[in-house]
Design an enzyme around this catalytic site. Structure first.
Site, mmCIF file in Angstrom:
data_model
loop_
_atom_site.group_PDB
_atom_site.id
_atom_site.type_symbol
_atom_site.label_atom_id
_atom_site.label_comp_id
_atom_site.label_asym_id
_atom_site.label_seq_id
_atom_site.Cartn_x
_atom_site.Cartn_y
_atom_site.Cartn_z
ATOM 1 N N TYR A 1 0.825 -1.203 0.000
ATOM 2 C CA TYR A 1 0.000 0.000 0.000
ATOM 3 C C TYR A 1 0.860 1.254 0.000
ATOM 4 C CZ TYR A 1 0.806 1.454 4.838
ATOM 5 O OH TYR A 1 1.382 1.925 5.984
ATOM 6 N N ARG B 1 7.415 3.432 -5.301
ATOM 7 C CA ARG B 1 7.664 2.614 -4.109
ATOM 8 C C ARG B 1 6.666 1.458 -4.032
ATOM 9 N NH1 ARG B 1 8.160 5.597 1.546
ATOM 10 N NH2 ARG B 1 5.915 5.777 1.280
ATOM 11 N N LYS C 1 6.297 -1.821 2.020
ATOM 12 C CA LYS C 1 5.146 -1.203 2.686
ATOM 13 C C LYS C 1 3.979 -2.149 2.446
ATOM 14 C CE LYS C 1 3.570 3.487 3.261
ATOM 15 N NZ LYS C 1 3.992 3.913 4.590
ATOM 16 N N GLU D 1 12.804 3.410 13.490
ATOM 17 C CA GLU D 1 11.796 4.315 12.930
ATOM 18 C C GLU D 1 10.534 4.258 13.774
ATOM 19 O OE1 GLU D 1 10.693 3.079 8.982
ATOM 20 O OE2 GLU D 1 10.327 1.024 9.578
#
Lengths: 295, 295
Positions: free
Chosen positions: A33, A52, A151, A184
């Protein structure tokens, strides 16, 4: 219709948007996503997000079945009908439906779920005063297990970090690696500032190389702000002059506390980056108005 | 109806079974599940599976909103209507639907998706001759990232292992830990036999402590077969006298090759375990017929 979903191009109300329980996105999180936002007509850094999406899919050997141009075209063809000034957009593409099993070839063709809602601008003081974060002991997924650069629909690692940090009622929770360095946040990258230098997690760490993070590098380079790429610890974060998170929907946001303790109050570098980021948006919007497919 | 789905208790055909795209199971894999099979009227080790569902949920702070007894009761109340001799059963419980975000409190109440289909018995030679596996370099999720004991909707780590092993067209792919020891298969535990001793991955490794694996321990204990719990390497697997995988749907299955190389041809210990396992099923079925809620 202010808020809508398109499932494989078919536009509907969010409450009507459903997917098969045999979709591998539902069964295994076998999906990729992207989230971005528009500024007026333009989805910012749209090409970078769709690129991406393709990289995420490539790592999973998930065939998106469409070109990047086609995806951008389709998103705009729905977007142009709704016309709020600013929108949040989330595109999730799953490997599709099929008999239950690990083998990806059991899946049919990918399912596209596109979600638009009016963008809710975070409170102004988040950008001036900063936000509260939690620094947790949760290890970010190792690249050798499931690369955070993918992702994907597998977000339990992040959800667990959020749960772990919950006592601090944080706006964001950050994770570690096995060497004790910060990686992160659940849905953002995190950086610290020591003196005039931004300390940034190295690209090869277990992180998503964020699009806003890359823009921070660009802005820093043209503004004469130094960047040092190295691991930094929780203690360095607590002691830093400035701390900030970056994400496509939140842009550049200072951090005012971590685990209930106040972090560095200075904001010189963060302000400069926020200014530079605004210019990036203006530049991109000018470029996009003559390059994006509006009709 | 031979194959059916019940979404929150509502029975329907598989092709009609749908879930909101705002369900966190779909968005994030924020869900837990169990798979088991019935032998005649009885779901084998049903309490152990539902107990594990609760443990998985507890680790994720996901409130299932029902008791174990209630869940078992509800599953049987649907099952008793379909009456094939043997069924595959999969129960997935998600954290529910809500606005998109990490915070689990955004979710409403859990969604229950129950799936029944007639059990497809694996080919007989899988139990006598064995199956082919791949030993991959993929690291199993670390417990400190996402504990493999949480049987969740996050299966990309496993899907990637499957993809990595694909050149060997394996029936199962196994993963490693960062010290070079074998952890488990995508959907099974794996053990080796050296001489008269089963070598089994320690409980504290990054593995799911399988229910069939526990039964193997019980059978071994009553059959005088030694078990050594320690990490074993790929080389030890290639060189072992016997190799076998265990899972609730596949029971105890010998391995005949790994990465295209033949593994140990002996089957003494595996045969003994298979015999002992059959007795376990008979014992359990006798017990369950007077303890499970049929009506």
């Amino acid at each position: 219709m202010k808020e809508l979903v398109a499932v494989n191009g078919q536009v509907m109300k969010p409450e009507d948007a459903k997917i098969s329980v045999f979709d591998r996105g539902f069964l295994f999180g076998d999906a990729v996503y992207e989230v971005t936002r528009s500024y007026g007509k333009v989805f910012f850094q749209f090409e970078a997000h769709i690129d991406r999406l393709f990289r995420s899919a490539e790592w999973l050997k998930l065939d998106l079945g469409k070109t990047a141009d086609r995806i951008i075209q389709e998103i705009y063809s729905i977007y142009k009908e709704i016309g709020e000034p600013n929108y949040y957009m989330r595109l999730q593409v799953t490997r599709g439906e099929g008999p239950i099993g690990m083998d990806p070839s059991l899946a049919g063709k990918p399912n596209y779920v596109l979600y638009f809602k009016p963008f809710e601008v975070p409170p102004k003081e988040y950008y001036t005063e900063g936000v509260d974060i939690a620094v947790t002991e949760r290890l970010r997924n190792s690249k050798r297990s499931l690369d955070p650069n993918i992702k994907s629909g597998n977000y339990l690692n992040n959800v667990l970090a959020f749960i772990e940090g919950k006592e601090f009622r944080p706006y964001e929770s950050v994770m570690m690696n096995s060497e004790g360095f910060i990686t992160e946040g659940c849905t953002s990258n995190i950086q610290i500032v020591q003196g005039d230098t931004i300390v940034m997690t190295p690209d090869e760490f277990d992180i998503l190389r964020g699009i806003t993070r890359s823009l921070v590098e660009e802005v820093a380079n043209t503004s004469g702000i130094q960047i040092q790429k190295r691991g930094f610890t929780a203690q360095e974060l607590f002691d830093a002059d400035e701390v900030f998170i970056t994400s496509s929907t939140r842009e550049i946001m200072p951090v005012k506390s971590a685990n209930g303790k106040k972090t560095g109050k200075r904001s010189t570098v963060v302000r400069a980056l926020q200014e530079g980021y605004k210019k990036k948006i203006e530049e991109y919007s000018r470029w996009a108005e003559s390059h994006h497919p509006w009709n």
